[in-house]
Design a protein around this motif. Sequence first.
Motif, PDB file in Angstrom:
ATOM      1  N   UNK A  39       0.724  -1.180   0.013  1.00 34.20           N
ATOM      2  CA  UNK A  39      -0.122  -0.190  -0.031  1.00 34.20           C
ATOM      3  C   UNK A  39       0.782   1.291  -0.074  1.00 34.20           C
ATOM      4  N   UNK A  40       0.262   2.380  -0.425  1.00 35.95           N
ATOM      5  CA  UNK A  40       0.976   3.727  -0.531  1.00 35.95           C
ATOM      6  C   UNK A  40       1.063   4.009   0.814  1.00 35.95           C
ATOM      7  N   UNK A  41       2.328   4.612   1.211  1.00 34.91           N
ATOM      8  CA  UNK A  41       2.509   4.965   2.716  1.00 34.91           C
ATOM      9  C   UNK A  41       1.765   6.068   2.949  1.00 34.91           C
ATOM     10  N   UNK A  42       1.721   7.154   1.965  1.00 35.98           N
ATOM     11  CA  UNK A  42       0.829   8.288   2.540  1.00 35.98           C
ATOM     12  C   UNK A  42      -0.580   8.249   2.663  1.00 35.98           C
ATOM     13  N   UNK A  43      -1.340   7.232   1.460  1.00 39.58           N
ATOM     14  CA  UNK A  43      -2.712   7.247   1.375  1.00 39.58           C
ATOM     15  C   UNK A  43      -3.274   6.099   1.913  1.00 39.58           C
ATOM     16  N   UNK A  44      -2.691   5.019   2.069  1.00 38.05           N
ATOM     17  CA  UNK A  44      -2.779   3.847   2.747  1.00 38.05           C
ATOM     18  C   UNK A  44      -3.667   2.864   1.654  1.00 38.05           C
ATOM     19  N   UNK A  45      -3.819   3.395   0.344  1.00 37.98           N
ATOM     20  CA  UNK A  45      -4.221   2.771  -0.764  1.00 37.98           C
ATOM     21  C   UNK A  45      -3.642   1.530  -1.407  1.00 37.98           C
ATOM     22  N   UNK A  46      -4.024   0.579  -1.951  1.00 36.05           N
ATOM     23  CA  UNK A  46      -3.218  -0.328  -2.587  1.00 36.05           C
ATOM     24  C   UNK A  46      -2.757   0.321  -3.759  1.00 36.05           C
ATOM     25  N   UNK A  47      -1.327  -0.163  -4.280  1.00 44.57           N
ATOM     26  CA  UNK A  47      -0.528   0.412  -5.204  1.00 44.57           C
ATOM     27  C   UNK A  47      -0.839  -0.376  -6.598  1.00 44.57           C
ATOM     28  N   UNK A  48      -1.785  -1.477  -6.713  1.00 44.13           N
ATOM     29  CA  UNK A  48      -2.126  -1.945  -7.972  1.00 44.13           C
ATOM     30  C   UNK A  48      -1.227  -3.229  -8.407  1.00 44.13           C
ATOM     31  N   UNK A  49      -0.454  -3.752  -7.543  1.00 44.30           N
ATOM     32  CA  UNK A  49       0.227  -4.839  -7.709  1.00 44.30           C
ATOM     33  C   UNK A  49       0.309  -5.558  -6.479  1.00 44.30           C
ATOM     34  N   UNK A  50       0.815  -7.077  -6.676  1.00 41.51           N
ATOM     35  CA  UNK A  50       0.951  -7.950  -5.583  1.00 41.51           C
ATOM     36  C   UNK A  50       2.129  -8.716  -5.714  1.00 41.51           C
ATOM     37  N   UNK A  51       2.565  -9.436  -4.617  1.00 39.27           N
ATOM     38  CA  UNK A  51       3.498 -10.711  -4.577  1.00 39.27           C
ATOM     39  C   UNK A  51       2.650 -11.949  -4.158  1.00 39.27           C
ATOM     40  N   UNK A  52       2.766 -12.966  -4.821  1.00 39.15           N
ATOM     41  CA  UNK A  52       2.246 -14.129  -4.194  1.00 39.15           C
ATOM     42  C   UNK A  52       3.438 -15.379  -4.256  1.00 39.15           C
ATOM     43  N   UNK A  53       3.279 -15.813  -3.091  1.00 35.77           N
ATOM     44  CA  UNK A  53       4.493 -16.999  -2.898  1.00 35.77           C
ATOM     45  C   UNK A  53       3.504 -18.372  -2.904  1.00 35.77           C
TER      46      UNK A  53
END
Length: 99
Positions: A34-48
């Motif tokens: 998530x974005x540090x300032x807004x707390x909103x998701x950044x549009x990507x993820x990591x999956x293990x």
Amino acid sequence: MSIYVGNLAYQVTQEDLNTVFAEYGTVKRVQLPTDRETGKMRGFAFVEMASEAEETAAIEALDGAEWMGRDLKVNKAKPREDRGPGGGGRSGGGFNRRY
């Protein structure tokens, strides 16, 4: 190793990703930065996933697939680069001086 999942819809949750990737094997971890300032998701993820074979199957099946109205970008995550100390990234003056 982990999988990079890009071009995600901003309303995607960890549970959504877990459900989709579980079709290809055991999901060990899902990270949604998530974005540090807004707390909103950044549009990507990591999956293990539990094994390399499961990761490969998920990548082959999901890269370019449409999900939640977006075409996913799914590939092996690259190792995080060491950015070194400090922030910024600018150097020098930034404009032309004429005397």
